[in-house]
Design a protein around this motif. Structure first.
Motif, PDB file in Angstrom:
ATOM      1  N   ALA B  10       0.823  -1.212   0.000  1.00  0.00           N
ATOM      2  CA  ALA B  10       0.000   0.000   0.000  1.00  0.00           C
ATOM      3  C   ALA B  10       0.855   1.259   0.000  1.00  0.00           C
ATOM      4  O   ALA B  10       0.513   2.260  -0.623  1.00  0.00           O
ATOM      5  CB  ALA B  10      -0.932  -0.002   1.211  1.00  0.00           C
ATOM      6  N   LYS B  11       2.000   1.195   0.672  1.00  0.00           N
ATOM      7  CA  LYS B  11       2.888   2.360   0.720  1.00  0.00           C
ATOM      8  C   LYS B  11       3.401   2.765  -0.653  1.00  0.00           C
ATOM      9  O   LYS B  11       3.778   3.901  -0.886  1.00  0.00           O
ATOM     10  CB  LYS B  11       4.099   2.082   1.639  1.00  0.00           C
ATOM     11  N   ARG B  12       3.452   1.763  -1.560  1.00  0.00           N
ATOM     12  CA  ARG B  12       3.966   2.062  -2.901  1.00  0.00           C
ATOM     13  C   ARG B  12       2.883   2.511  -3.871  1.00  0.00           C
ATOM     14  O   ARG B  12       3.177   2.915  -4.996  1.00  0.00           O
ATOM     15  CB  ARG B  12       4.707   0.832  -3.455  1.00  0.00           C
ATOM     16  N   LEU B  13       1.624   2.433  -3.446  1.00  0.00           N
ATOM     17  CA  LEU B  13       0.516   2.792  -4.346  1.00  0.00           C
ATOM     18  C   LEU B  13       0.668   4.191  -4.966  1.00  0.00           C
ATOM     19  O   LEU B  13       0.539   4.336  -6.188  1.00  0.00           O
ATOM     20  CB  LEU B  13      -0.822   2.729  -3.597  1.00  0.00           C
ATOM     21  N   PRO B  14       0.916   5.234  -4.150  1.00  0.00           N
ATOM     22  CA  PRO B  14       0.980   6.576  -4.741  1.00  0.00           C
ATOM     23  C   PRO B  14       2.111   6.705  -5.756  1.00  0.00           C
ATOM     24  O   PRO B  14       1.998   7.427  -6.746  1.00  0.00           O
ATOM     25  CB  PRO B  14       1.225   7.498  -3.535  1.00  0.00           C
ATOM     26  N   LEU B  15       3.189   5.982  -5.486  1.00  0.00           N
ATOM     27  CA  LEU B  15       4.338   6.013  -6.384  1.00  0.00           C
ATOM     28  C   LEU B  15       3.977   5.365  -7.719  1.00  0.00           C
ATOM     29  O   LEU B  15       4.218   5.928  -8.800  1.00  0.00           O
ATOM     30  CB  LEU B  15       5.481   5.257  -5.714  1.00  0.00           C
ATOM     31  N   TYR B  16       3.401   4.179  -7.657  1.00  0.00           N
ATOM     32  CA  TYR B  16       2.968   3.506  -8.883  1.00  0.00           C
ATOM     33  C   TYR B  16       1.985   4.389  -9.649  1.00  0.00           C
ATOM     34  O   TYR B  16       2.069   4.537 -10.866  1.00  0.00           O
ATOM     35  CB  TYR B  16       2.270   2.176  -8.544  1.00  0.00           C
ATOM     36  N   TYR B  17       1.052   4.943  -8.897  1.00  0.00           N
ATOM     37  CA  TYR B  17       0.016   5.748  -9.554  1.00  0.00           C
ATOM     38  C   TYR B  17       0.622   6.908 -10.330  1.00  0.00           C
ATOM     39  O   TYR B  17       0.244   7.182 -11.470  1.00  0.00           O
ATOM     40  CB  TYR B  17      -0.982   6.273  -8.517  1.00  0.00           C
ATOM     41  N   ARG B  18       1.593   7.571  -9.712  1.00  0.00           N
ATOM     42  CA  ARG B  18       2.185   8.739 -10.365  1.00  0.00           C
ATOM     43  C   ARG B  18       2.805   8.355 -11.711  1.00  0.00           C
ATOM     44  O   ARG B  18       2.645   9.051 -12.705  1.00  0.00           O
ATOM     45  CB  ARG B  18       3.246   9.362  -9.458  1.00  0.00           C
ATOM     46  N   PHE B  19       3.496   7.190 -11.736  1.00  0.00           N
ATOM     47  CA  PHE B  19       4.174   6.802 -12.969  1.00  0.00           C
ATOM     48  C   PHE B  19       3.202   6.271 -14.024  1.00  0.00           C
ATOM     49  O   PHE B  19       3.374   6.520 -15.212  1.00  0.00           O
ATOM     50  CB  PHE B  19       5.296   5.804 -12.673  1.00  0.00           C
ATOM     51  N   ILE B  20       2.191   5.559 -13.569  1.00  0.00           N
ATOM     52  CA  ILE B  20       1.187   5.065 -14.520  1.00  0.00           C
ATOM     53  C   ILE B  20       0.442   6.249 -15.147  1.00  0.00           C
ATOM     54  O   ILE B  20       0.158   6.259 -16.347  1.00  0.00           O
ATOM     55  CB  ILE B  20       0.197   4.106 -13.806  1.00  0.00           C
TER      56      ILE B  20
END
Lengths: 209, 209
Positions: B10-20
């Motif tokens: 879950a901690k990585r969600l915002p990071l993934y979202y930004r790149f997607i």
């Protein structure tokens, strides 16, 4: 040097050290895991497990020996060896970090800063020189750790230059994900991601579930 | 809402979202775990495991569907629901956070700030009101998340007042460890501890071991 401390435990070392140092300065000679837990807000079970890696054996009704713990943390964190740090990018965040109260329990020291413009930071500890970023290669001589607080668009270029200068570790406060060699360590502190994931947890992992 | 996502994922969600979101804005329709790994600097195996929780099935030679991932992240992070945040303490760090580029991929918004002195921050997005800390109870009305960038000595008092006002989450940038009720979530970002533990890792966990 004990290298077998798990990383999650190692992350808490500076926190423990700061509080043990406070206790020692107050003249306390022993501390219970309950007292430590209340102070550092880490649960007692975790503290007891962490401290078992430190060879610290708490005794029921007595607690831990403050002197022993203090010496252990000092040795483990190499408190006598100050690590010099360069800060790149003297905007608001950079200035905040320069002024940040890196207390007596911290063995790191920002010794120089670089900025694109000729601005001089309103540093409260005014003894840190701020150089032009053009002087990076000339001035960095020997410093192995850098804090990156430049705009994201400049981050990779600056990182490349830092690495060419022999930098071994970068604390990256920019949202840019940097490409670096395998032998350079990087730690991302992305304040936007931190805030967003905190709010995700707040909404989706209620405390009272 | 899928609640079974592990916290580390879950901690990585915002990071993934930004790149997607970036990929989507560039018109890309698919992405491999290798490409994602290169971009976000998370290893491919972790990405594949994380994405399996998202119900995203990568296909060999095709990769992941960008549209699907984008929609998943938008829904999961509730991108349509902006979370309002109050910032307490408009020093250098507070000003940096107000000016921080909370980009379009971030659904959090600092809507007001408070400071002890009557200083007005040199905000680049000048539409955030800065009130006196005395007006906290009067102005906070309804905001549930606060960022604490005050001096450590003031932190507990301010936290108590915030909680009396109904604050549900506090991002604490001060070195103070706060005593708060069980139903309030707190996230510590202690920059001194972060720097010190980074250097401990740098010295004791070499990258090439």
């Amino acid at each position: 040097m004990e290298k077998k401390i798990p990383q999650a435990t190692a992350k808490r070392l500076p926190l423990y050290y700061r509080f043990i140092l406070n206790l020692h300065n107050q003249g306390k000679t022993r501390v219970s895991s309950k007292e430590l837990s209340d102070a550092v807000k880490v649960d007692s079970a975790t503290i007891r497990r962490d401290f078992s890696y430190f060879g610290a054996l708490g005794k029921k009704g007595y607690g831990y020996n403050v002197e022993y713990l203090l010496q252990f943390f000092k040795d483990t964190l190499e408190q006598d060896a100050i690590t010099e740090v360069a800060l790149i990018g003297v905007g608001n965040l950079g200035t905040a970090l320069i002024n940040y109260n890196f207390s007596q329990s911290n063995n790191t020291k920002i010794v120089m800063a670089f900025d694109r413009s000729k601005r001089t930071a309103k540093t409260e500890n005014g003894n840190i020189p701020i150089y032009s970023i053009e002087q990076l290669e000339e001035k960095l001589n020997g410093v192995e750790v850098a804090i990156l607080t430049v705009p994201a668009a400049a981050a990779q270029d600056i990182a490349d230059r830092l690495i060419d200068c022999g930098i071994k570790g970068i604390v990256n406060f920019t949202p840019a994900r940097l490409t670096i060699p395998d032998d350079v360590r990087i730690h991302h502190i992305d304040l936007s991601v931190e805030l967003q994931s905190f709010i995700y947890f707040l909404k989706n992992y209620p405390m009272n579930e």
